[in-house]
Design a protein around this motif. Sequence first.
Motif, mmCIF file in Angstrom:
data_model
loop_
_atom_site.group_PDB
_atom_site.id
_atom_site.type_symbol
_atom_site.label_atom_id
_atom_site.label_comp_id
_atom_site.label_asym_id
_atom_site.label_seq_id
_atom_site.Cartn_x
_atom_site.Cartn_y
_atom_site.Cartn_z
ATOM 1 N N PHE A 72 -25.954 6.201 39.298
ATOM 2 C CA PHE A 72 -25.046 6.415 38.132
ATOM 3 C C PHE A 72 -24.999 4.981 37.476
ATOM 4 C CE2 PHE A 72 -20.867 6.969 36.194
ATOM 5 C CZ PHE A 72 -21.208 7.999 35.316
ATOM 6 N N GLU A 73 -25.490 5.047 36.378
ATOM 7 C CA GLU A 73 -25.554 3.761 35.850
ATOM 8 C C GLU A 73 -24.703 3.564 34.723
ATOM 9 O OE1 GLU A 73 -29.479 3.431 33.825
ATOM 10 O OE2 GLU A 73 -30.693 3.336 35.906
ATOM 11 N N MET A 74 -24.070 2.370 34.926
ATOM 12 C CA MET A 74 -22.843 1.732 33.903
ATOM 13 C C MET A 74 -23.275 0.539 33.237
ATOM 14 S SD MET A 74 -19.638 3.075 36.197
ATOM 15 C CE MET A 74 -20.369 2.347 37.634
ATOM 16 N N ARG A 75 -22.830 0.681 31.975
ATOM 17 C CA ARG A 75 -23.135 -1.031 31.297
ATOM 18 C C ARG A 75 -21.759 -1.377 30.877
ATOM 19 N NH1 ARG A 75 -25.609 -2.295 25.318
ATOM 20 N NH2 ARG A 75 -24.954 -4.429 25.282
ATOM 21 N N ARG A 76 -21.371 -2.669 31.640
ATOM 22 C CA ARG A 76 -19.966 -3.126 31.602
ATOM 23 C C ARG A 76 -20.141 -4.754 31.135
ATOM 24 N NH1 ARG A 76 -17.130 -0.308 36.779
ATOM 25 N NH2 ARG A 76 -16.506 1.646 35.512
ATOM 26 N N PRO A 77 -19.038 -4.955 30.318
ATOM 27 C CA PRO A 77 -19.054 -6.587 29.859
ATOM 28 C C PRO A 77 -18.938 -7.422 30.839
ATOM 29 C CG PRO A 77 -17.036 -5.355 29.087
ATOM 30 C CD PRO A 77 -17.983 -4.149 29.706
ATOM 31 N N ASP A 78 -19.551 -8.491 30.873
ATOM 32 C CA ASP A 78 -19.051 -9.441 31.835
ATOM 33 C C ASP A 78 -17.861 -10.414 31.052
ATOM 34 O OD1 ASP A 78 -21.181 -9.086 33.516
ATOM 35 O OD2 ASP A 78 -22.398 -10.628 32.859
ATOM 36 N N THR A 79 -17.546 -11.239 31.638
ATOM 37 C CA THR A 79 -16.206 -12.189 31.302
ATOM 38 C C THR A 79 -16.796 -12.892 30.199
ATOM 39 O OG1 THR A 79 -16.771 -13.690 32.870
ATOM 40 C CG2 THR A 79 -15.145 -12.355 33.464
ATOM 41 N N ASP A 80 -18.202 -13.141 29.793
ATOM 42 C CA ASP A 80 -18.634 -13.948 28.964
ATOM 43 C C ASP A 80 -18.921 -13.055 27.677
ATOM 44 O OD1 ASP A 80 -20.794 -12.792 29.731
ATOM 45 O OD2 ASP A 80 -21.787 -14.947 30.098
ATOM 46 N N GLY A 81 -18.881 -11.720 27.869
ATOM 47 C CA GLY A 81 -19.135 -10.694 26.779
ATOM 48 C C GLY A 81 -20.553 -10.257 26.867
ATOM 49 N N GLY A 82 -21.271 -10.755 27.708
ATOM 50 C CA GLY A 82 -22.738 -10.128 27.889
ATOM 51 C C GLY A 82 -23.008 -9.066 28.463
ATOM 52 N N PRO A 83 -23.961 -8.287 28.615
ATOM 53 C CA PRO A 83 -24.135 -7.134 29.182
ATOM 54 C C PRO A 83 -24.201 -7.294 30.874
ATOM 55 C CG PRO A 83 -26.286 -7.603 28.029
ATOM 56 C CD PRO A 83 -25.323 -8.629 27.838
ATOM 57 N N HIS A 84 -23.599 -6.128 31.446
ATOM 58 C CA HIS A 84 -24.000 -6.310 33.131
ATOM 59 C C HIS A 84 -24.037 -4.961 33.319
ATOM 60 C CE1 HIS A 84 -23.591 -7.454 37.066
ATOM 61 N NE2 HIS A 84 -22.745 -6.301 37.398
ATOM 62 N N TRP A 85 -25.242 -4.724 34.013
ATOM 63 C CA TRP A 85 -25.501 -3.131 34.482
ATOM 64 C C TRP A 85 -25.253 -3.116 35.970
ATOM 65 C CZ3 TRP A 85 -26.915 1.202 31.332
ATOM 66 C CH2 TRP A 85 -27.228 0.844 29.942
ATOM 67 N N VAL A 86 -24.759 -1.955 36.206
ATOM 68 C CA VAL A 86 -24.550 -1.663 37.755
ATOM 69 C C VAL A 86 -25.003 -0.151 37.903
ATOM 70 C CG1 VAL A 86 -22.800 -3.277 38.158
ATOM 71 C CG2 VAL A 86 -22.125 -0.913 37.536
ATOM 72 N N SER A 87 -25.605 0.221 38.889
ATOM 73 C CA SER A 87 -25.976 1.550 39.445
ATOM 74 C C SER A 87 -25.249 1.739 40.927
ATOM 75 C CB SER A 87 -27.369 1.611 39.727
ATOM 76 O OG SER A 87 -27.908 3.015 40.196
ATOM 77 N N VAL A 88 -24.651 2.988 40.895
ATOM 78 C CA VAL A 88 -23.439 3.439 41.967
ATOM 79 C C VAL A 88 -24.318 4.624 42.542
ATOM 80 C CG1 VAL A 88 -21.626 2.112 41.534
ATOM 81 C CG2 VAL A 88 -22.044 4.349 40.546
ATOM 82 N N SER A 89 -24.198 4.764 43.814
ATOM 83 C CA SER A 89 -24.486 6.207 44.318
ATOM 84 C C SER A 89 -23.487 6.453 45.601
ATOM 85 C CB SER A 89 -25.914 6.037 44.958
ATOM 86 O OG SER A 89 -27.064 5.745 44.102
#
Length: 325
Positions: free
Chosen positions: A50-67
């Motif tokens: 399950f992929e989620m795109r979340r902002p880092d503290t610096d505003g950049g993109p951060h992607w995580v995948s959870v199972s």
Amino acid sequence: MAGRLLERTGIPPETHLGKTRWDMPALNLGEADWARHRADLEARRPFHDFEMRRPDTDGGPHWVSVSGEPVFDRRGRFTGYRGVGKDITERKLAEQALRDLTERLRIGQATARMIVMDWDIANDRIVWSDSPEWLRGPLPADTGRYPLWKDQVHPEDRERFLAVRAQSIESLQRQVLEYRVVRTDGEVLWLRSHHKVVAGADGRAERMFVALLDITERMRMEQRTRGQARLLDLIFRHSLDNMVLLDRDFNFLRVSESYARACRRDIAEFVGRNHFELYPSSFREEAEQAKASKTIYQRAERPFVFPDHPERGVTHWDLGLVPLL
């Protein structure tokens, strides 16, 4: 929570504790996505990647995948989920870069009217980098498939095309060729092709990559230019009028045969010579004014004495200068 969440994202792990995934911002997910995910959780179904795109503290993109897999106690009672999360930011950025590059290539190909053919030589299969309809024409309705590529090469160019292609396969050398193809609707296109052959493990040609560039307009322009040059040649050879073609410094580029006869010189004596060095006169001032104003100059019965034939006395010429802009 375990792992290097702070190191990788700059987000302290405690900000996640006590919150559900949908309490945290995910830039790539909408209400419908969350509804489907929550339905899986409420039904105690496992979920994967399950992929989620979340902002880092610096505003950049951060992607995580959870199972996650549901966990039950010995009595079969649901106790929660146990799962893993992966940082997939680098992979997602690489995928986006590849999509951007592919889109730029597609736009470039469409703009330049170019396409790449990947030919599996052993199995005689062709894969195109984009839709080949602009090149091959509409797909035939009766067969639902295009004819062999070699059969779409213009009959007058086919033997040469096949010879160059065979040479590429035999020598494994790059080849460049210009030839015509006939689309399924009968339209003829000119192509410039660059062949690159890839050898297999046995050292023999296995695949051929061919970049095809549409040069139809260039070839048509060259044909028009050649036609105009032939017409100009006929005019200079057979015109009864005395005609000369001068560059901007009044050097002779070409003279008609009638002009050469009138001057009692051979045509070869004029090319590259300056008009006013051969025939100095006050006409130069008038010619310079016409050049500067870029206007047509005309004068009737202008007197002139040939310096190399003074015995001819005063001759009279109807003159016209037409600037070629």
